[in-house]
Design a protein around this motif. Structure first.
Motif, short mmCIF file in Angstrom:
data_model
loop_
_atom_site.label_atom_id
_atom_site.label_comp_id
_atom_site.label_asym_id
_atom_site.label_seq_id
_atom_site.Cartn_x
_atom_site.Cartn_y
_atom_site.Cartn_z
N ALA A 138 -57.62 46.00 10.34
CA ALA A 138 -57.87 46.10 11.78
C ALA A 138 -56.61 46.49 12.53
CB ALA A 138 -58.41 44.76 12.29
N ASN A 139 -55.46 45.97 12.08
CA ASN A 139 -54.19 46.33 12.72
C ASN A 139 -53.88 47.81 12.52
OD1 ASN A 139 -51.68 46.02 14.02
ND2 ASN A 139 -50.66 45.59 12.04
N ALA A 140 -54.16 48.33 11.33
CA ALA A 140 -53.90 49.74 11.07
C ALA A 140 -54.80 50.62 11.91
CB ALA A 140 -54.10 50.03 9.58
N ARG A 141 -56.02 50.24 12.10
CA ARG A 141 -56.93 51.03 12.93
C ARG A 141 -56.49 51.00 14.41
NH1 ARG A 141 -62.60 49.01 10.10
NH2 ARG A 141 -62.46 50.43 8.27
N ALA A 142 -56.04 49.86 14.85
CA ALA A 142 -55.54 49.78 16.23
C ALA A 142 -54.29 50.65 16.42
CB ALA A 142 -55.24 48.32 16.58
N GLN A 143 -53.45 50.66 15.39
CA GLN A 143 -52.26 51.50 15.46
C GLN A 143 -52.63 52.97 15.55
OE1 GLN A 143 -49.08 50.34 15.69
NE2 GLN A 143 -48.41 52.46 15.99
N ASP A 147 -51.51 55.56 18.47
CA ASP A 147 -50.78 56.79 18.18
C ASP A 147 -51.56 58.02 18.63
OD1 ASP A 147 -48.70 55.32 17.13
OD2 ASP A 147 -49.41 55.46 15.05
N LYS A 148 -52.87 57.93 18.66
CA LYS A 148 -53.65 59.04 19.20
C LYS A 148 -53.37 59.22 20.71
CE LYS A 148 -57.55 59.26 15.98
NZ LYS A 148 -59.01 59.10 15.82
N ALA A 149 -53.24 58.10 21.40
CA ALA A 149 -52.91 58.19 22.83
C ALA A 149 -51.52 58.81 23.04
CB ALA A 149 -52.98 56.80 23.45
N ALA A 150 -50.57 58.43 22.16
CA ALA A 150 -49.22 59.02 22.26
C ALA A 150 -49.26 60.50 21.95
CB ALA A 150 -48.28 58.29 21.30
N LEU A 151 -50.15 60.89 21.00
CA LEU A 151 -50.27 62.32 20.68
C LEU A 151 -50.81 63.09 21.86
CD1 LEU A 151 -50.24 64.67 18.65
CD2 LEU A 151 -52.54 63.95 17.93
N SER A 186 -48.25 64.02 16.12
CA SER A 186 -49.30 64.53 15.22
C SER A 186 -49.11 63.98 13.80
CB SER A 186 -49.25 66.06 15.20
OG SER A 186 -49.51 66.58 16.48
N ALA A 187 -47.86 63.95 13.33
CA ALA A 187 -47.60 63.41 11.99
C ALA A 187 -47.90 61.92 11.91
CB ALA A 187 -46.15 63.69 11.62
N GLN A 188 -47.63 61.22 12.99
CA GLN A 188 -47.90 59.78 12.99
C GLN A 188 -49.38 59.49 12.83
OE1 GLN A 188 -45.52 57.41 13.00
NE2 GLN A 188 -47.21 55.93 12.65
N ILE A 189 -50.21 60.37 13.38
CA ILE A 189 -51.65 60.20 13.21
C ILE A 189 -52.01 60.23 11.72
CG2 ILE A 189 -53.89 61.23 13.66
CD1 ILE A 189 -52.64 59.83 16.07
N GLN A 190 -51.42 61.16 10.94
CA GLN A 190 -51.69 61.23 9.51
C GLN A 190 -51.18 59.99 8.78
OE1 GLN A 190 -53.61 63.65 8.42
NE2 GLN A 190 -53.63 64.54 10.48
N VAL A 191 -50.02 59.50 9.24
CA VAL A 191 -49.49 58.26 8.64
C VAL A 191 -50.44 57.10 8.89
CG1 VAL A 191 -47.61 56.59 8.74
CG2 VAL A 191 -47.10 59.03 8.76
#
Length: 429
Positions: A138-143, A147-151, A186-191
């Protein structure tokens, strides 16, 4: 004594009647046998007695022949071996995880179905790991959402700076910095997506371990062994512990026999077999050779091979682990003319005319492959040549020969024990 007394009386009478002066002695004579005649008679008596003794001690004792009838029946050649009775398929049920046995619902002889829970390990430690992995997922999904908002912001900032650069309001460095921030977002989204997959796999692993706390039967069958009790700690760190043994079908059993290397060459899959167990010594179980395994078993330089005999066990008389004495049939003839093997080994103690005319009795002819047996006819042995077939160490099949069922073949002879008769002459077999 009577002749002496008679002579004395006769002399007294002569003295009484004779005149005086005329008395004279009258000689009395007795008859004597010549010594030579007596010696000859004694020698004759001794010779006659010796001859009588010689005749009684050296005369041929009468012979009584031991015979058995020629019969029709089966001749079976077989290999004898010992082994153990086992289920056709035995499933070992173990534990993938370690822990304390919390409940136990299967025991010896329990009929189980596929998927039935037989025991349960304390699930609390594994439930905790499942809860922890769920929280991390759940924490990973929230992250990822963050990160999508930051993108989105980085893309807007980069687009705006490009527009301002065209108006010469911002420098190129500001545009490049905005482009770098956008690429990093964008890269953070893949991470984040990879982290979500990792946390999901961890949660699935924890869930699998939790499910392994339920020890279930993988097949339908019967529990033949139970090796755990309630409260026992099961350690699966180095190897899987065996908790239960489940036989899939006890109505189908197999006998694993140990056959020596000298007999293994005659066995083939499909050969008939019969065996007995100590629990039912008078009951012959029938089976069939289903497998001749190639792997040798060497014990004290004795090489044996495992021959598997399949047998039905509808009455459930056979139990796993029973010792079985098996008779594996390699060849069989039914309803054939047969003679006992003792008849092939017999030969008369005194040579018979038929034997002298046709060769040594009981010896195989190298040209025609025949052997000789002796048949009792009108009280006398008569030699008959036969062509032997299958031999099972008790009877031999007769392929050709002047024999028929009911003929009595000689297997031995008995002689009346007397002086001069040796034990070997008293009974010959």
């Amino acid at each position: 004594m009577e002749p002496a007394n008679s002579s004395a009386a006769l002399a007294d009478a002569q003295r009484a009647v004779a005149p005086a002066g005329q008395l004279q002695a009258t000689p009395v004579t007795t008859r004597r046998w010549p010594r030579a005649l007596i010696a000859a008679a004694g020698a004759a008596l001794l010779a006659g007695g010796a001859g009588t003794v010689y005749w009684f001690t050296h005369k041929e004792a009468p012979v009584r022949y031991v015979s058995v009838p020629v019969t029709r029946g089966e001749v079976v050649r077989a290999v004898t071996a010992t082994g153990s009775v086992n289920p056709v398929l035995t499933i070992i049920v173990g534990s993938y995880v370690s822990g304390v046995i919390q409940t136990l619902s299967c025991d010896y002889n329990t009929k189980v179905r596929k998927g039935q829970v037989c025991a349960k390990i304390d699930p609390r430690p594994y439930q905790t790991l499942v809860n922890q992995s769920k929280a991390e997922l759940a924490n990973a999904r929230a992250q990822l959402v963050k990160d999508k908002a930051a993108l989105t912001y980085a893309r807007i900032a980069y687009t705006r700076n490009v527009t301002l650069l065209n108006r010469a309001i911002v420098s190129q460095d500001a545009v490049d910095d905005a482009k770098s921030a956008y690429d990093q977002a964008s890269a953070q989204i893949q991470v984040d997506k990879a982290a979500i997959q990792q946390k999901a796999a961890a949660q699935e692993s924890a869930q699998v371990n939790l499910e392994y706390t339920d020890i279930v039967s993988p097949v339908d069958g019967t529990v033949v062994s139970r090796n755990v009790t309630i409260g026992q700690t099961v350690a699966a760190s180095f190897q899987t512990p065996t908790l239960f043994l489940i036989a899939t079908d006890l109505t189908q059993m197999q006998v694993d026999t140990n056959v020596s290397e000298s007999d293994i060459g005659a066995l083939r899959e499909g050969n008939k077999a019969m065996f007995t167990v100590e629990a039912f010594p008078n009951h012959a179980f029938e089976g069939q050779v289903v497998q001749v395994r190639q792997a040798p078993q060497t014990v004290q330089n004795v090489v044996t091979y495992d021959v598997v005999v399949g047998a039905e066990n509808k009455d459930l008389l056979l139990k796993p682990g029973m010792t079985a004495t098996s008779r594996l049939i390699t060849d069989q003839r039914e309803d054939v003319l047969r003679v006992p093997d003792q008849a092939l080994r017999y030969s008369p103690a005194v040579p018979q005319p038929a034997a002298e005319a046709s060769g040594a009795a009981g010896r195989m002819s190298p040209t025609r492959g025949q052997v000789r047996v002796w048949v009792l006819r009108q009280g006398h042995p008569v030699a008959v040549s036969i062509k032997p077939g299958l031999d099972d160490d008790s009877f031999t099949e007769v392929l050709e020969g002047q024999l028929q069922a009911g003929d009595r073949v000689i297997v031995g002879e008995q002689r009346a024990g007397g002086a001069g008769a040796s034990p070997a002459q008293s009974f010959r077999l």
